[in-house]
Design an enzyme around this catalytic site. Structure first.
Site, PDB file in Angstrom:
ATOM      1  N   SER A 283       0.838  -1.192   0.000  1.00 55.23           N
ATOM      2  CA  SER A 283       0.000   0.000   0.000  1.00 55.23           C
ATOM      3  C   SER A 283       0.874   1.243   0.000  1.00 55.23           C
ATOM      4  O   SER A 283       1.984   1.245   0.551  1.00 55.23           O
ATOM      5  CB  SER A 283      -0.894   0.000   1.243  1.00 55.23           C
ATOM      6  N   GLU A 296      -6.666 -10.226  -8.162  1.00 54.95           N
ATOM      7  CA  GLU A 296      -7.625  -9.134  -8.309  1.00 54.95           C
ATOM      8  C   GLU A 296      -7.705  -8.665  -9.757  1.00 54.95           C
ATOM      9  O   GLU A 296      -8.796  -8.398 -10.288  1.00 54.95           O
ATOM     10  CB  GLU A 296      -7.243  -7.971  -7.396  1.00 54.95           C
TER      11      GLU A 296
END
Length: 470
Positions: A283, A296
Site C-alpha cells: 500500500s 484481483e
C-alpha cells in the site's frame, strides 16, 4: 518505409473525389489489423500459388508474387515496413508494397479474390494459432495445479457451501477441481479449432468467382481441413469468433473463481496462504499491507472478456448477408480477448508455481475448529441402523447444544454422547476426526485420499497423452 504519403484510391472510377480526412481515419483499420500482417502474407502466398497452379497467371508471375510477399514479411519483421493510415487496412498496405517491389504483376495478386474472403481467411489463420498457444498455456496451468496437488494429498482444507463451513476436504481434491475446469477448457478449444480451421478463401465478395480457381488447393497449402460450402456463409460467418469468445469467457470464469478463493485465503481472516513478494504489492500509505494484485486483476479482466463476447453477439444479431462494414469491429474484440486470456493464464500459472505457499498448520487448525464433521455423526448413527433423518435431526440438536456451551463435537464426553443416543460408542471420536472424515469419503470422484491419488494419476495420464489435435 512509413507509408504516409497521399495515395490514389483503390476504388473504381465511379468515385470522383477522395474521402474526407476524418472519414478516412474513421474508416481505417490499419491501426489494429496490422496484427494480421503475417497471416495476410501467408494467405496471399497460397492464393498466388493457386493462381499459377490453375493457369490464371503464369508460373513465373506466381513465383514473383510469392518472393515479393516474403520480402514484405522480412521488411516488417525488421521494422522497415510501417504502413500508415492512408493504407486503410493491412491488406491494401501489403498489396501496394508488393506492387512497388515487383511492378505491374503485383496488381494481379487480387485476381479472383475479395477483401471479404481475404480478411476472413486471415482471421482464421490468426485465431488458429492463438487457440493452439492458449491450449499450451492451459496445459502448463494444469501441470502446476497437479504439482501442487501431489504435495497436498493429505493436507486438509475446510470445504464450503454458501461460503459456510461444510465438510473438510483434501487440499489436492480442491486443486484438482480447477484441473478439471482447465481440462474442459482445453477440450473445448480443441473442438472450436475444428470449426475455425475451415477455409473461406475463394468465396469472393459473396458469390464466388468466374475464374477457374481451386479452393481445395489453397486450403491444403494453408493446412485448413476443409472449405466453406457456401460463399455467402464463408465471408459473413463469425460463429467461430463468437465460439472462441465463449470459450475464452469460460476460461476467465474459472480463473476468476480461483482468484476469488485466493483473495479470501490470503486475508488475515482466513490465513490459508501467504503471497510472496514476487507476486504482490504493498500500500502507498499502509506499510503492513500485502495486496493480492494478480488474482484481483484476473478477476477484474474477466468482465472485459465477457464484454467482448456480448459486443460481438450484439454486432452479429442484425446483420443481413453477406459482408457488412460492421464486421471490422470483430477484430479489436478478438485480439484483446486473446491477449487478456494469455496474460491471465501466464500470471496465474506463475502465482501458483512460485508466488504463494499454503499455511499447513493454519489449515489443520481450521478443520479442527468447526462443526464440519456433523454429517459424519449422522452417518455414524445411520450405519448403526438409526434412520438417517432421525440421526440428522438429533445431530442438529447436538450442534445447537454444543454451540450454547461453547464446545465442539470432539469435546463431548462419551457419557454425553451416550446420553444423546445409546448407539454411540468410543469409536465416535475416530469417526469424527478430520483426517478420518476425509478418508472415509472414498466414493468415485470423492475427496477420500485413495480416490484423490487415483485422480492424480488419471490427470497425469490425460495431460501426457498426445492427442491427434494437440
Amino acid at each position: 518505409m512509413n507509408q504516409t504519403s497521399s495515395q490514389p484510391s483503390t476504388w473504381s472510377q465511379r468515385f470522383e473525389s477522395a474521402l474526407h480526412p476524418a472519414i478516412a481515419r474513421f474508416n481505417a483499420s490499419i491501426g489494429f489489423d496490422i496484427r494480421l500482417i503475417e497471416y495476410d502474407i501467408t494467405g496471399s502466398q497460397a492464393h498466388a500459388r493457386m493462381l499459377a497452379h490453375t493457369g490464371i497467371i503464369s508460373a513465373e508471375e506466381g513465383e514473383k508474387l510469392v518472393r515479393g510477399l516474403e520480402q514484405i514479411r522480412q521488411e516488417y519483421r525488421q521494422g522497415f515496413f510501417n504502413p500508415g493510415i492512408d493504407a486503410e487496412d493491412v491488406h491494401l498496405a501489403v498489396e501496394r508494397r508488393l506492387t512497388e517491389l515487383v511492378g505491374e504483376v503485383g496488381k494481379k495478386l487480387h485476381t479472383a479474390r475479395s477483401r471479404n474472403d481475404q480478411v476472413s481467411t486471415d482471421t482464421r489463420l490468426y485465431l488458429r494459432d492463438q487457440i493452439q498457444q492458449i491450449r499450451v498455456q492451459l496445459r502448463e496451468f494444469q501441470s502446476v495445479l497437479l504439482n501442487l496437488a501431489e504435495q497436498h494429498v493429505e493436507t486438509l482444507i475446510p470445504g464450503y457451501t454458501h461460503l459456510q463451513r461444510a465438510q473438510p476436504l483434501s487440499l489436492a481434491h480442491h486443486l484438482l477441481a480447477y484441473f478439471e475446469m482447465g481440462q474442459r477448457d482445453w477440450e473445448r478449444l480443441g473442438e472450436i479449432y475444428q470449426r475455425v480451421n475451415i477455409s473461406p478463401l475463394g468465396s469472393g465478395a459473396l458469390a464466388g468467382t468466374t475464374f477457374p480457381i481451386d479452393r481445395h488447393y489453397t486450403a491444403q497449402l494453408l493446412n485448413f481441413s476443409g472449405v466453406y460450402a457456401n460463399s455467402l456463409d464463408g465471408v459473413s460467418d463469425r460463429d467461430f469468433a463468437i465460439e472462441f469468445l465463449c470459450a475464452a469467457s469460460l476460461i476467465m470464469v474459472h480463473l476468476s473463481r480461483l482468484s476469488e478463493e485466493m483473495i479470501l485465503w490470503a486475508s488475515e481472516e482466513f490465513g490459508f496462504i501467504t503471497l510472496k513478494d514476487s507476486c504482490s504489492t504493498g500500500s502507498s500509505i499502509m506499510p503492513q499491507k500485502k495486496n493480492p494484485d494478480v488474482p484481483e486483476l484476473v478477476r477484474g479482466k474477466t468482465g472485459r472478456v465477457f464484454g467482448h463476447l456480448q459486443g460481438l453477439l450484439v454486432l452479429m444479431k442484425g446483420l443481413p448477408l453477406a459482408y457488412n462494414k460492421d464486421l471490422q469491429e470483430d477484430k479489436e474484440a478478438l485480439f484483446d480477448a486473446v491477449i487478456t486470456v494469455q496474460a491471465c493464464l501466464e500470471a496465474m500459472t506463475i502465482l501458483l508455481r512460485e508466488g504463494m505457499e499454503f499455511h499447513i498448520t493454519r489449515l489443520q487448525a481450521a478443520v479442527n475448529e468447526d462443526f464440519s464433521n456433523a454429517t459424519d455423526v449422522a452417518d455414524y448413527l445411520a450405519a448403526k441402523g438409526v434412520p438417517f433423518r432421525e440421526a440428522y435431526n438429533l445431530v442438529g440438536k447436538v450442534v445447537k447444544t454444543s454451540l450454547a456451551q461453547g464446545k465442539l463435537l470432539k469435546d463431548l464426553t462419551l457419557d454425553e454422547w451416550k446420553g444423546l443416543h445409546p448407539a454411540f460408542e468410543a469409536d465416535i471420536y475416530d469417526a469424527i476426526a478430520p483426517a478420518r472424515v476425509v478418508a472415509a469419503r472414498n466414493s468415485y470422484g470423492g475427496t477420500g485420499f485413495e480416490q484423490v491419488r487415483r485422480a492424480l494419476q488419471t490427470a497425469k495420464n490425460r495431460i501426457s497423452h498426445k492427442n491427434a489435435d494437440d
